[in-house]
Design a protein around this motif. Sequence first.
Motif, PDB file in Angstrom:
ATOM      1  N   LEU A  50      -8.896   3.177  -3.482  1.00 26.94           N
ATOM      2  CA  LEU A  50      -8.956   2.854  -1.979  1.00 26.94           C
ATOM      3  C   LEU A  50      -9.604   4.229  -1.287  1.00 26.94           C
ATOM      4  CD1 LEU A  50      -7.611   1.815   0.342  1.00 26.94           C
ATOM      5  CD2 LEU A  50      -5.534   3.078   0.322  1.00 26.94           C
ATOM      6  N   THR A  58       0.793  -1.097  -0.123  1.00 24.54           N
ATOM      7  CA  THR A  58       0.023  -0.067  -0.068  1.00 24.54           C
ATOM      8  C   THR A  58       0.859   1.333   0.070  1.00 24.54           C
ATOM      9  OG1 THR A  58      -1.666  -1.018   1.260  1.00 24.54           O
ATOM     10  CG2 THR A  58      -1.826   1.257   1.248  1.00 24.54           C
ATOM     11  N   SER A  83     -12.800   3.599   0.975  1.00 24.80           N
ATOM     12  CA  SER A  83     -12.806   4.096   2.330  1.00 24.80           C
ATOM     13  C   SER A  83     -14.144   5.069   2.780  1.00 24.80           C
ATOM     14  CB  SER A  83     -11.367   4.823   2.741  1.00 24.80           C
ATOM     15  OG  SER A  83     -10.497   4.044   2.556  1.00 24.80           O
TER      16      SER A  83
END
Length: 321
Positions: free
Chosen positions: A299, A60, A303
């Motif tokens: 991402l 990540t 989120s």
Amino acid sequence: MTVASSSPPSRLSPRDVEGTAPQPRSGRKREHGGGGDGALAALFIAPAMLGFLLFLFWPTLRGIYLSFTRFNLLTPAEWVGLDNYRRMVNDPIFWDSLKVTVEYVFINIGVQTVSALAIAVLLQRLTQSAVLRGVVLTPYLMSNVVAGIVWLWMLDTQLGIGNEIIAGLGLDRIPFLADETWAIPTIALINVWRHVGYTALLLFAGLQAIPNDMYEAAKVDGASEWRMFWRITMPLLRPVLAVVLIMTVIGSFQVFDTVAVTTNGGPANATNVLQFYIYGSAFGRFQFGYASAMSVALLAVLSAITILQYRLTRAGQTDLG
């Protein structure tokens, strides 16, 4: 002549005379034992933590760094700042892929959630057979690639058994995976077929936590099954249903392998979901920096959706007293 026997006087400590109980002396042992438990727990956690750091946390961080670079595996990464993100904002294919992904998510989540909830309620209210639960879970034991290939053959326009049945009924054959209108709904329903059993068992586990006394009391008051479902089942199942929705939404946004083996992003990019576009940019055109930027954007979207879902559904709260 009788001789009186006398026992020696007991020796009492000042602490006993004052009525104070003696203090335990096992404090050090307990402290030492607690430290041993902590070390043992760390030993068991270490393999999972190592895997998390190596295969999740570090990739990540690496991906976030690469999103600010131009990198193609052949030359060192070149820092370009926000260029990849500017390109992403102005890329029509990115927005089309995002739109296709959202369409897939809505179909998949809608059909899968309703179907799984119906199956779970039927399993809980009518029968709790372990054999039946095993049958419901069977499609989930098949990989996405195998499921995609099987349905690709079954839905083939000329030779597939699905279109043979349709033709036998006197209807026109349907190009399920070769038509822009049918492709995404078909892929969504293929994945619903594979995952609905697993989702149903998760909801079934949540239904098991609802006390039967509530249903018995509702029956005494004359409530129907439909009324009990909306007044008892749904409110008390809400925390489990919220978590299941969060998990399925995240998984739906990451759809890739079913698309790769059935349509390869076609026809005319009609199934070019975001994950497939990211994969093509990275391993097809070797634009790892741009692919990393799109991954970071995905991402961030996931989120935000997860946080919003968690708050709106109050997933951390329960109505069970």
